[in-house]
Design an enzyme around this catalytic site. Sequence first.
Site, mmCIF file in Angstrom:
data_model
loop_
_atom_site.group_PDB
_atom_site.id
_atom_site.type_symbol
_atom_site.label_atom_id
_atom_site.label_comp_id
_atom_site.label_asym_id
_atom_site.label_seq_id
_atom_site.Cartn_x
_atom_site.Cartn_y
_atom_site.Cartn_z
ATOM 1 N N ASP A 137 -0.263 -1.773 61.219
ATOM 2 C CA ASP A 137 0.215 -2.511 60.053
ATOM 3 C C ASP A 137 0.450 -1.577 58.870
ATOM 4 O OD1 ASP A 137 1.014 -4.968 58.900
ATOM 5 O OD2 ASP A 137 -0.904 -5.164 57.887
ATOM 6 N N GLU A 165 -10.172 -3.460 40.628
ATOM 7 C CA GLU A 165 -8.907 -2.873 40.217
ATOM 8 C C GLU A 165 -9.099 -2.222 38.850
ATOM 9 O OE1 GLU A 165 -6.565 -2.832 42.304
ATOM 10 O OE2 GLU A 165 -6.881 -4.534 43.646
#
Length: 232
Positions: free
Chosen positions: A177, A152
């Site tokens: 999904d 991240e």
Amino acid sequence: MARGAGEVGAPRFDALFQQLNREVVRYIEQGDGSGGASSAGSTGAALSPEGAWGRQQALSSLTAGGIAGAEDLNGVGEAERQAFIDEVLPLARGAGAKLGVAPEVLTAQAALETGWGRSPLRAADGASSHNYFGIKATGTWQGGVVQAMTTEIEGGAPVARSEAFRAYASPAQSFDDLARLVGGNPRYQGALNAGTDARAYGQALQRGGYATDPAYADKLARIAARVQGAAK
């Protein structure tokens, strides 16, 4: 600050740039340059002084498109990219229709998230999670889970950590999904009906918190252009 040929000779600068680029890419992929996980408090500790300077320069250039994005640095050949497109594009059509997003854009997103299929999220036994979009196992998720390392961007620096990700029984379930997640979450409403505009789609996902990479939308747009060209 960019250095010109008057400060460093062109051959030496090219060699230094290549060294920094390799080091920064290794840092981004591995977290600390040595394969171990790093924390926000130790970010940059394993980089050489030149690499520490170059990391932020490279991240800024990635955002501006000055250096090839990570999706262009993994040595994926044209035939391999085409095989990925041929496999994934049909799966993207149903989800694309639900979201109002071109299937080529969703195929590009899957390519970005998996390194053109080379870096899929896998379980400890090596089985594929069929998670094409890096969706984490948060909230009310009751399905399968795999634990994997992810990077991240926090405070402008890459931070590696282990996270739980959703696992699916098939690639089709991953696309279904994604359609539920993006279509049903108010944070991502700006991504709906983006059509063929991959950059607008990616920017809307960034605003909603889907991705922390500041260059996410630009990378997605570059890959989508390749997919759209290959799908014609």
